[in-house]
Scaffold this motif. Structure first.
Motif, PDB file in Angstrom:
ATOM      1  N   VAL A 262      -1.063  -9.222  13.831  1.00 38.25           N
ATOM      2  CA  VAL A 262       0.145 -10.075  14.280  1.00 38.25           C
ATOM      3  C   VAL A 262       1.121  -9.178  14.970  1.00 38.25           C
ATOM      4  O   VAL A 262       1.111  -7.832  14.745  1.00 38.25           O
ATOM      5  CB  VAL A 262       0.888 -10.378  12.857  1.00 38.25           C
ATOM      6  CG1 VAL A 262       1.919 -11.470  13.165  1.00 38.25           C
ATOM      7  CG2 VAL A 262      -0.093 -11.159  11.878  1.00 38.25           C
ATOM      8  N   ALA A 263       1.833  -9.951  15.688  1.00 36.21           N
ATOM      9  CA  ALA A 263       2.818  -9.080  16.513  1.00 36.21           C
ATOM     10  C   ALA A 263       4.069  -9.992  16.545  1.00 36.21           C
ATOM     11  O   ALA A 263       3.915 -11.105  17.072  1.00 36.21           O
ATOM     12  CB  ALA A 263       2.581  -8.510  17.866  1.00 36.21           C
ATOM     13  N   LEU A 264       5.053  -9.679  16.031  1.00 36.53           N
ATOM     14  CA  LEU A 264       6.331 -10.580  16.300  1.00 36.53           C
ATOM     15  C   LEU A 264       7.485  -9.683  16.689  1.00 36.53           C
ATOM     16  O   LEU A 264       7.683  -8.542  16.143  1.00 36.53           O
ATOM     17  CB  LEU A 264       6.427 -11.007  14.740  1.00 36.53           C
ATOM     18  CG  LEU A 264       7.526 -12.233  14.608  1.00 36.53           C
ATOM     19  CD1 LEU A 264       7.217 -13.127  13.511  1.00 36.53           C
ATOM     20  CD2 LEU A 264       9.031 -11.563  14.357  1.00 36.53           C
ATOM     21  N   VAL A 265       8.248 -10.457  17.536  1.00 36.37           N
ATOM     22  CA  VAL A 265       9.310  -9.636  18.138  1.00 36.37           C
ATOM     23  C   VAL A 265      10.618 -11.047  18.100  1.00 36.37           C
ATOM     24  O   VAL A 265      10.237 -11.910  18.210  1.00 36.37           O
ATOM     25  CB  VAL A 265       9.207  -9.422  19.469  1.00 36.37           C
ATOM     26  CG1 VAL A 265       9.070 -10.401  20.605  1.00 36.37           C
ATOM     27  CG2 VAL A 265      10.600  -8.383  20.016  1.00 36.37           C
ATOM     28  N   VAL A 266      11.457 -10.421  17.601  1.00 37.85           N
ATOM     29  CA  VAL A 266      12.765 -11.074  17.637  1.00 37.85           C
ATOM     30  C   VAL A 266      14.157 -10.685  18.362  1.00 37.85           C
ATOM     31  O   VAL A 266      14.281  -9.473  18.363  1.00 37.85           O
ATOM     32  CB  VAL A 266      13.347 -11.427  16.042  1.00 37.85           C
ATOM     33  CG1 VAL A 266      14.771 -12.349  16.039  1.00 37.85           C
ATOM     34  CG2 VAL A 266      12.382 -12.276  15.336  1.00 37.85           C
ATOM     35  N   GLU A 267      14.505 -11.359  19.313  1.00 43.07           N
ATOM     36  CA  GLU A 267      15.435 -10.741  20.196  1.00 43.07           C
ATOM     37  C   GLU A 267      16.849 -10.750  19.522  1.00 43.07           C
ATOM     38  O   GLU A 267      16.955 -11.819  18.608  1.00 43.07           O
ATOM     39  CB  GLU A 267      15.647 -11.560  21.612  1.00 43.07           C
ATOM     40  CG  GLU A 267      14.491 -11.389  22.517  1.00 43.07           C
ATOM     41  CD  GLU A 267      14.465 -12.153  23.573  1.00 43.07           C
ATOM     42  OE1 GLU A 267      15.745 -12.815  24.056  1.00 43.07           O
ATOM     43  OE2 GLU A 267      13.513 -12.744  24.367  1.00 43.07           O
ATOM     44  N   ASN A 268      17.642  -9.597  19.890  1.00 40.93           N
ATOM     45  CA  ASN A 268      19.053  -9.560  19.057  1.00 40.93           C
ATOM     46  C   ASN A 268      18.957  -9.468  17.628  1.00 40.93           C
ATOM     47  O   ASN A 268      19.580 -10.253  16.933  1.00 40.93           O
ATOM     48  CB  ASN A 268      19.509 -10.717  19.619  1.00 40.93           C
ATOM     49  CG  ASN A 268      20.981 -10.276  20.194  1.00 40.93           C
ATOM     50  OD1 ASN A 268      21.436  -9.055  19.903  1.00 40.93           O
ATOM     51  ND2 ASN A 268      21.580 -10.897  20.744  1.00 40.93           N
TER      52      ASN A 268
END
Lengths: 592, 391
Positions: free
Chosen positions: A561-567
């Motif tokens: 899994v890769a997860l990114v959340v901006e800000n």
């Protein structure tokens, strides 16, 4: 003889005249033979060319299914009220257009819908595609159909045509994977320029709809229309039935996809879940998404403007098309590069909370420093100075080579239109892009996943999976695609060190917690991961992108899994709990 | 009565009836292709007209043509001239020509009266009433005046086609009668040269790449009306303007050519029924296209054979007749029919420039049908009354 004497005419002129007649008749016969026998084929062709119009018809578009056969994109019947221009033939074209206009107005009043067509549009249809039905109201509702059917006999020249429209049962679910369709004239097949008309056909504009457009569309058919001298259709017949496009099964698991999208709700970010053993993408989401059914039958200008003007860019697929600084999630790569360059896991480095290099200072998460650390603990604590030092002593070339081994800086080969390569910067790249020299500070920045280094969430999921399994797979969305993988060129001993470090990120070491401890809470299998908090922008626009990459189960990974959340706040606070929920959903029931 | 039946040319009658049938079929097909219902029943009109024509045919055939000529040639001619003048004054305009007077076209009828007059005047060694030698120059002048007046009136309508078919008929009669042959030959040669000169001039002017100024300069010397120039242009350059001036010819050729060997079937001609063939002329000047498309080369050949047989009957009448008047009459009427058949079919396939001319028996023209049948009645009379009755 008396008669003869009185006659002025002899018989010779009669024969001459008869000969002329015969010659004339023979001349005509020969000319007619040349026309009707010798060149008959040419004239037959000329006759057909002006009176027969060929139309390419479209087959039913294939459906897009998830890995369990659930429909993600399907077809539904759609009824349209059309006008047949031949019913409105008048001597002059402008009267014909007026008659059609009046007819449309009349029907429109009856069904309670205004005419959607301007006089100009009707006029264009009359002059360009007179032989075809003119679609007036597309995709009408049941009430309109009832009213129309009841009074159909009054509305001469109008009829209802059934066509297929795309339907997305999930609404905005997996919107970036599926993509949307538009209406278009069909593809012009080579050698078929002789088609006069193309049935309006659905054409994939983005996502899988676009990537597998040719596959989903099937084989076009052919219809012929007999038209009179003015161009009105007299008769039509099918020459070749269109073959429906085959369904396509994807690797997407709708159950996981739903959980992923729930986690991303309200955020700007992206997440990719894949099977690191074979490259199957189980879920791929970008937030915010968009409503797929809004594109059927055609996207309204207002909705389109809303999507385009939205600062959150809902149409952008962040998972494959968003290039982010990976931040600390990149540190496992740095570690592998260093190990390959001769560093060992036991080397200790004393973190003082900052790393000075070439006139700038890189700060550590721990303000006062972590003190002495070995590699696994540096991963666990995500210590910046440790990895800056490691990168600086490893060197740019060895470092970039390691990054490229993971596919960073090049397209992943995912079967989806959007597939950004990202950037693995080196001296040449910086010189050709910015015209500047490569400074040691650039290497220090890159060692901790900052600076000019850019990667997509999909690439980071591949990195996580590759570390877990030891080989890098090419991601794919089509279920029957053959898996492609190549082993990482790192010794198993090096990988084991990094895996240990990543396991400690989630599981901690004794009493010590790793930065990603929230990523494994309550997950029935062991999770390894790496947090990342990438700082982007400067000054007032400075913000943090929160990352978490993971694979599970730790000893034999079946999910990456890769997860990114901006800000976000930080990788450990923002991203890790979301990944935790996703993993819980995945491994809760059957452990797949 | 006995002679009438014994000498009656049955072949001619059979051929006529066959042609009337073919014409009725063609008119039915061309008419049914039209949107206006009034044309759907045109074939019935044709049958009625044919019945009238047949009655006149038998009546004329029964009477000795000599008597007919003596009684009618001169008065008929005068009446015809009067009608031609009247049509110019009171006539109804159709498609740009003043040709209709009440229910008939005087120019059609005048053909027969001019032929009758010429036969009556030049059928013997001396011209009646005036007592002039037929072979002399004065007879030639008389012919020029007698024919020139109606031709000038017909050209004024304008009806170039009728004038062009009348002239060969008269020329053949004058040739057979022996009227000042050198003069005739000279006139024929001059006419031919003039026609070639006109063609050449139009070619030179309308050739692609000729500047407009030069075109205008040349066209000032060409005595043709604009629509005639267009037709000559289409004839010379058939492929240059297939959607404009050349459309009719192009569609005519496609209709005939696409009929192929055996045709598309009666009532199934696509060019006709889909209205590619110009509707305004498909029942008249271009009816051969309808026939040829639907019956193919076989039908065309049958039609040509019927016309050949008809012309053969005319020539036979001329040959068996012992009397110059009968001979001239038969030759004149036959030439008239031949000129119509040849020019009509030839223009449909682009061998000659387009001229508004009906095809005998096939086109739906009532006046012309009756005229032709009366003319053939005269030929039948010549056949029956080949020898002077001893009364």
């Amino acid at each position: 003889m008396a008669n003869r004497a009185e006659s002025s005419a002899g018989s010779l002129p009669c024969w001459v005249v008869a000969a002329v007649f015969a010659a004339g008749i023979v001349h005509l016969a020969v000319s007619l033979r040349a026309l009707q026998v010798t060149s008959a084929a040419d004239y037959n062709y000329a006759s057909a060319r002006q009176s027969v119009r060929r139309m390419q018809t479209a087959g039913l578009r294939g459906r897009i299914l998830d890995r369990h056969g659930e429909v993600m994109a399907g077809n539904r019947p759609s009824l349209s009220i059309v006008c047949l221009p031949s019913g409105f033939e008048k001597r002059s074209w402008s009267n014909t257009v007026s008659a059609i206009e009046r007819g449309i107005k009349e029907v429109g009043e009856a069904i309670g819908r205004p005419s959607p067509l301007s006089r100009m549009a009707i006029s264009r249809h009359v002059s360009q595609s007179l032989a075809l039905p003119l679609y007036v109201w597309r995709d009408i509702g049941e009430r309109e159909l009832a009213v129309f059917s009841e009074r159909e006999r009054e509305f001469a020249g109008f009829t209802v045509i059934k066509t297929a429209e795309r339907v997305y049962p999930g609404g905005s679910l997996a919107s970036h994977v599926l993509g949307y369709v538009g209406r278009d004239r069909g593809e012009i097949q080579s050698g078929d320029e002789k088609f006069s008309y193309f049935a309006p056909e659905m054409r994939g504009r983005s996502g899988l709809e676009a990537y597998y457009d040719g596959f989903l569309r099937g084989v076009p058919g052919e219809m012929k229309l007999l038209v009179d001298a003015r161009g009105f259709a007299i008769r039509e017949w099918t020459v070749l039935d269109a073959t429906p496009g085959p369904d396509i099964a994807t690797t997407i698991d709708l159950r996981i996809q739903k959980e992923v999208e729930r986690q991303l709700q309200g955020e700007r970010g992206a997440c990719v879940v894949m099977d690191p053993r074979n490259g199957e993408v189980l879920a791929l989401a970008s937030a915010p998404g968009f409503e797929l059914n809004a594109f059927v039958p055609t996207l309204s200008t207002e909705t389109y403007a809303r999507y385009i003007d939205d600062p959150a860019k809902p149409l952008l697929n962040r998972a494959t098309g968003g290039a982010y600084a990976p931040g600390s999630t990149f540190k496992p790569v740095t570690a592998l590069a260093a190990l390959g360059a001769g560093h060992t896991a036991d080397e200790e480095y004393i973190c003082t909370g900052a790393y000075a290099c070439g006139g700038m200072t890189l700060r550590c998460m721990s303000r006062w420093g972590h003190g002495p650390l070995d590699m696994c603990h540096a991963l666990m604590k995500s210590c910046n100075p440790f990895f800056c030092n490691l990168g600086m002593t490893t060197g740019t070339n060895a470092f970039c080579r390691a990054a490229r081994v993971f596919g960073l800086g090049s397209k992943t080969g995912l079967d989806l239109g959007v597939d950004r390569a990202g950037v693995v910067p080196d001296g040449d790249w910086k010189m050709s892009t910015y015209g500047e020299k490569w400074y040691p500070g650039d290497l220090a920045q890159m060692s901790i996943g900052q600076g000019m280094l850019l990667a997509t969430p999909l690439q980071m999921a591949m990195v996580a999976g590759a570390i877990g399994t030891g080989s890098l797979v090419t991601p794919h969305l089509r279920l029957d695609a053959a898996p492609e993988s190549r082993p990482l060129p790192f010794p198993e001993s090096h990988l084991r060190i990094v895996r240990k470090g990543m396991r400690m990120v989630v599981a901690g070491d004794g009493n010590l917690r790793g930065t990603g401890w929230r990523g494994g809470e309550g997950v029935p299998v062991s999770v390894s991961g790496k947090t990342g908090t990438a700082e982007v922008g400067a000054g007032s626009s400075r913000r943090k992108n929160a990352w978490f990459i993971a694979y599970a189960p730790s000893d034999a990974p079946t999910a990456a899994v890769a997860l990114v959340v901006e800000n976000g706040e930080s990788g450990g606070l923002t991203a890790a709990p979301k990944v935790c929920e996703i993993l819980k959903a995945m491994f809760a029931e059957d452990g797949t | 009565m006995k002679t009438f039946l014994a000498r009656f040319d049955w072949l001619m009658l059979a051929v006529m009836l066959a042609l009337v049938s073919a014409g009725t079929v063609a008119i039915w097909s061309a008419g049914s292709a039209r949107a206006e219902t009034v044309f759907h029943g045109m074939w019935v009109n044709n049958l009625v007209t044919a019945a009238v024509g047949l009655t006149l045919y038998f009546a004329i055939a029964a009477v000795d043509y000599r008597r007919t000529l003596d009684f009618l040639a001169l008065p008929g001619y005068v009446v015809a001239i009067a009608c031609l003048v009247a049509v110019l004054v009171f006539g109804t305009s159709v498609y740009g020509g003043r040709r209709w007077l009440w229910f008939f076209q005087p120019s059609e009828i005048s053909k027969l009266f001019v032929i009758s007059l010429v036969a009556w005047l030049f059928g013997r060694r001396r011209i009646p009433l005036l007592n002039i030698q037929v072979a002399g120059f004065r007879a030639f002048l008389l012919l020029a005046v007698a024919v020139g007046i109606p031709v000038a009136l017909i050209l004024a309508e304008p009806d170039l086609g009728t004038a062009l078919t009348l002239l060969p008929a008269v020329a053949v009669m004058a040739f057979a009668a022996g009227v000042w042959r050198r003069g005739l030959a000279a006139i024929a040669a001059l006419g031919g040269i003039a026609a070639l000169a006109v063609l050449g001039a139009v070619y030179e002017a309308e050739r692609p790449g000729v500047p407009a100024a030069r075109r205008e300069q040349i066209m000032r010397f060409v005595p043709l009306k604009p629509h005639q120039v267009r037709r000559v242009k289409v004839f010379l350059f058939p492929e240059t303007d297939v959607t404009g001036a050349g459309y009719n010819l192009r569609q005519a050729k496609i209709s005939i050519g696409s009929g192929g060997f055996s045709g598309k079937g009666i009532g199934r001609g696509e060019m006709n029924h889909l209205k590619y063939l110009p509707q305004s002329i498909s029942m008249n000047d271009f009816i051969f296209c309808v026939w040829a498309e639907e019956t193919g080369f076989v039908g065309s050949a049958v039609l040509l054979a019927l016309f050949a047989a008809l012309l053969g009957c005319g020539c036979r009448a001329a040959l068996v007749s012992t009397d110059g008047r009968g001979r001239l009459l038969a030759l004149g009427v036959s030439t008239l029919v031949f000129a119509h058949v040849y020019v009509n079919i030839a223009m449909s396939i682009g061998i000659v420039p387009i001229t508004g001319l009906p095809l005998p028996f096939i086109s739906s023209g009532r006046t012309f049908l009756v005229t032709v049948m009366c003319g053939l009645g005269l030929i039948q009379s010549v056949t029956i009354h080949r020898e002077e009755q001893q009364t």
